[in-house]
Each structure stands twice: as structure tokens, then as C-alpha cells.
Enzyme design. Sequence first.
Site, PDB file in Angstrom:
ATOM      1  N   TYR A 172      41.079 -34.575 -36.071  1.00 64.58           N
ATOM      2  CA  TYR A 172      41.200 -34.623 -37.530  1.00 64.58           C
ATOM      3  C   TYR A 172      40.879 -36.025 -38.056  1.00 64.58           C
ATOM      4  O   TYR A 172      40.084 -36.180 -38.992  1.00 64.58           O
ATOM      5  CB  TYR A 172      42.612 -34.222 -37.941  1.00 64.58           C
ATOM      6  CG  TYR A 172      42.840 -34.209 -39.433  1.00 64.58           C
ATOM      7  CD1 TYR A 172      42.273 -33.214 -40.222  1.00 64.58           C
ATOM      8  CD2 TYR A 172      43.625 -35.180 -40.052  1.00 64.58           C
ATOM      9  CE1 TYR A 172      42.477 -33.191 -41.597  1.00 64.58           C
ATOM     10  CE2 TYR A 172      43.835 -35.160 -41.417  1.00 64.58           C
ATOM     11  CZ  TYR A 172      43.251 -34.162 -42.192  1.00 64.58           C
ATOM     12  OH  TYR A 172      43.453 -34.144 -43.545  1.00 64.58           O
ATOM     13  N   LYS A 176      37.589 -37.180 -40.430  1.00 66.78           N
ATOM     14  CA  LYS A 176      37.706 -37.798 -41.751  1.00 66.78           C
ATOM     15  C   LYS A 176      37.083 -39.198 -41.772  1.00 66.78           C
ATOM     16  O   LYS A 176      36.517 -39.611 -42.794  1.00 66.78           O
ATOM     17  CB  LYS A 176      39.170 -37.856 -42.175  1.00 66.78           C
ATOM     18  CG  LYS A 176      39.770 -36.478 -42.452  1.00 66.78           C
ATOM     19  CD  LYS A 176      39.049 -35.726 -43.567  1.00 66.78           C
ATOM     20  CE  LYS A 176      39.788 -34.457 -43.972  1.00 66.78           C
ATOM     21  NZ  LYS A 176      39.135 -33.762 -45.103  1.00 66.78           N
TER      22      LYS A 176
END
Length: 253
Positions: A172, A176
Site C-alpha cells: 500500500y 501511494k
Amino acid sequence: MTNTHDDNAPIALVTGANRGLGLAVARQLAEAGATVLVGGRDTARAADAATSLREAGFTARPVTLDVTDHAQVAVAAAHIEREHGRLDILVNNAGILPEATTPDLERPLDLAAFRSTFETNLFGAAAVTQAMLPLLRRSPAGRIVNVSTAMGSLAEQLDPESPYFGLVLPAYQGSKAALNALTVALSKSLADTPILVNSVCPGWVQTDLGGPDNRAAAPTSPEEAAPVVARMALLGPDGPSGTFVDRAGPLPW
């Protein structure tokens, strides 16, 4: 609050907008006078969300849009071109966090989690942006907002004083960080156009992204988190491009 339809109203597409933060952002943009296109993987849920906005007096239409399905992305772009001729605002909000909801993942390097997370959070945003860019170029003031997170900041991950220092969610966080890199690249490549591109951290939001534990623990409601995203989507012509911000201001990359 009721808005009458304006043919000159900004056309705004929000991905992952059938619930949570995406729906709250869609509502804020509608409140500002935009015609909102509610993007969602589930056709029925996107339709229900758009209906809820119309019942509140806003102009909203559903768009079936799974950002990982490139054929569906192309169909959505063709639909928007046919119906509206342009796109003024793109909010790349759709995202997933399987590391928080799948307890049997191999930490820290579960390759399946990396692939699925990047497929939505990075490749999905890139595919949608690529498909919508010709429509954004037709806007007198195109805006692209990539919904990111301070958890993707390399500086925050390395700072022992950061509240995010103890979080190890590499798929994750990596997705990002890569999305932020896309923001920088787009802002530079579009510097000679009116299109502004920025990354925004909405904060730790009460959504289904991280499962029920996240929803229970998160301090910020979608309605409280949405304004900073909407503000960057509605920047004036002198607004910044190539920045990474939250409600308090600039964030470190």
C-alpha cells in the site's frame, strides 16, 4: 441545498465514488456546482449513489468504472466524450488495502498483495488518467487530484517521530509513493497546459478501505476528510501543481 443544472458547470469524475470518501467528495463537488460522474465498479451501487445526490438536488450520473478493467475505462471515456464533450475534474480516489484485511498475507513481501494493490492504486489511476487526458485537455481549467496518503511519504516512513513510523504496509505504501511520483511526472509534462495535478492526503478516514477495525479506529469521517480533496479539485488558475498536501498544508515526499 438545491442546484439548478448549468450546461457550463464543471464536469467532474470521481472514481470509487459509490461510498465513503469518494461519495463525500462527489457531494462536495456537486455542492460547488459541478455535474458529478459517480464512478464505481458495481453498476447498481454507483447508480444508487448518483440517485442519492440527485434526490438532494444535485446533478449526478453514474459511470460503471472498474479502474483495473482497461476496456471498461475506455468505454467510460467514450461515454463521457459523447455525453459531455470534455472533462474538467478527475479525482483518482479508487484504492484498496488488502494488507489490512487479509490476515494470512506473508509479511512484508506478499507478491500477490503487491500486484493487486498496484493494479488498482497505481496502474488503475494511470489508466484512467491516460483515457481521460484528451477530455481534460478540452477543459479551460482541467484538474487532476490523486488521493494519496502520508503513509506513502518516504520521509514519514523514516521519521521515528511520525505517527506512521510503526506502520509496515509495503504494498500500500509503495503504491501511494508511486502515485505521488505519477503526480510529479504529470505536473511536469502538463506544465504548458492549464491542467493542474496534485496529490492529497485526506487523513485517516472512517472507510471500508482497511476493514471494520479501521472504520472503528479512524478519527476522521468522510465528510470531514472530503473538503481538502474538493479544494484541490476546484483550484483557480493560479493554483499549485505538482504538490502533496493535507488539510494542514504541504507534506514531505
